[in-house]
Design an enzyme around this catalytic site. Sequence first.
Site, PDB file in Angstrom:
ATOM      1  NE  ARG A 349      -2.898  -0.116   3.303  1.00  0.00           N
ATOM      2  CZ  ARG A 349      -4.086   0.358   3.692  1.00  0.00           C
ATOM      3  NH1 ARG A 349      -5.193  -0.276   3.334  1.00  0.00           N
ATOM      4  NH2 ARG A 349      -4.180   1.434   4.454  1.00  0.00           N
ATOM      5  CB  ALA A 352       4.730  -1.089   0.919  1.00  0.00           C
ATOM      6  CG  HIS A 353       3.259   1.612  -3.708  1.00  0.00           C
ATOM      7  ND1 HIS A 353       2.595   0.545  -3.136  1.00  0.00           N
ATOM      8  CD2 HIS A 353       3.095   1.474  -5.047  1.00  0.00           C
ATOM      9  CE1 HIS A 353       2.049  -0.190  -4.083  1.00  0.00           C
ATOM     10  NE2 HIS A 353       2.341   0.343  -5.249  1.00  0.00           N
ATOM     11  CE  LYS A 354       7.533   9.088   2.432  1.00  0.00           C
ATOM     12  NZ  LYS A 354       7.004   9.826   3.610  1.00  0.00           N
TER      13      LYS A 354
END
Length: 499
Positions: A349, A352-354
Amino acid sequence: MAVTNWIAEKDIVDSVTDALQFISYFHPQDFVQYLSRAYSVETSPSARSAIGQILVNSRMAAMGKRPLCQDTGVVNVFARVGIEARIASKKPLQELIDEAARRAYLSDENPLRASVVADPLFARRNSGDNTPAMVNVELVAGDKLEFDVSAKGGGSENKTKFAVLEPSDSVSDWVVKTVEKLGAGWCPPGILGIGVGGSVEKTMLMAKQVLNEPLDMWDILRRGPSSKLEEVRVEIYERVNALGIGAQGLGGMTTVLDVKIRSFPTHAASLPVALIPNCAATRHVHFSLDGFGPAQFEPPDIHDWPQVIIDHTASSGRRVDLDHLTDDEIAGWKPGETLLLSGTLFTGRDAAHKRMLEALRAGQPLPVDLRNKAIYYVGPVDPVGDEVIGPAGPTTSTRMDRFLDELLPATGLKVMIGKAERGDSAIRAIAKNKAAYLIAVGGAAYLVSKAVRSAQPVAYQDLGMEAIYRMVVEDMPVMVAVDCRGTSIHTVGPALYRR
């Protein structure tokens, strides 16, 4: 003179605890009835399938006593304290309700997902027990304590809108135009709560409070509106449904099941209006305490749920092997087509993407290899008993849009799974990289979790439910939302049903 009984501290904590567990797996009875009717009249195959999955999920959750949705919500409590009520406690009501939330969300038998971050500005670390609750207290006549307890998910809460209109403006026009721009992240079909008048904060509170009222739109439509307020409710109900947004934004007959409005006197120069939608995981219960013990909650009759059969056999969708994805196969997928996914996928989400993007920019390797793989936007509930994973429905995908321009070419990621529409920039990135975006049904988390055969956290475990998991799924039902050419079902679907 009548003697008022003392309301025990324990009865308050136990009642709120039981209420939070109760609403985690029981839809309100009227909501099931309204959703069932929407299913029976729906003419859009995609929307009908989505509503059917929500109903099946609702019945499964009621029977299994597991959460309706993986987003088990932030605790919202409206408490009305009778001025003559005697409470046998020296603790603040906030403290008692927080204790109840802590017990409910950390239950061994039915753990609920902790979604509250304690520091909204900086670290944003999860509180771990979903506290604190959002508590509003009103002092009223009487000798009882009354509670409206609800659990509000982030997807619908994030679609809240507020405006101060000119006194001569049309509230109906503003609501319809606003809903048209909301997208499907609030997981329709649901309910619109509207507050009009008062002050800025009063308007918002009314919009939230009115969502706890019983549904009565059918009664109004059958007998005809009996007041100007009911006329406005019917007008908004009919105009919003005429937009053709439909279940999950796929295009269809029903976007809202009811429209609730509460108003209050306001300044002559102002017309404040607030809009708060409730999603397909509508969860709330009302109870009162009078000193004669904790509240008792009566489960709805399981026969209220219609016998909906969802066909997940090979004949109902194209089977896809996630471990052997190819560009040619993805190119053959069409918007609106049902796929049955089997094989390995990863979860991830916002957080995690960041982190993945920060690692790529720093020239560091990622903890997982996403080349020719699929990622599922989900924050699951913890499993219990022999469960592989708890309810695991999709989160709103637009929050990940900002990462795609860099992430897709850098990782070779081919498939994303979430809910609701993607923004224009994300669709361009998907088409440019010959990828695809699929949707699972928001509000069908328990049903979706039954397709998961194994789940193991493999990276960023400190993020809790936002960690990256490696999952193996079998016949996980999804729908093609954006194909590799950039055609979106959330554009073409509603256009067919707009009226």
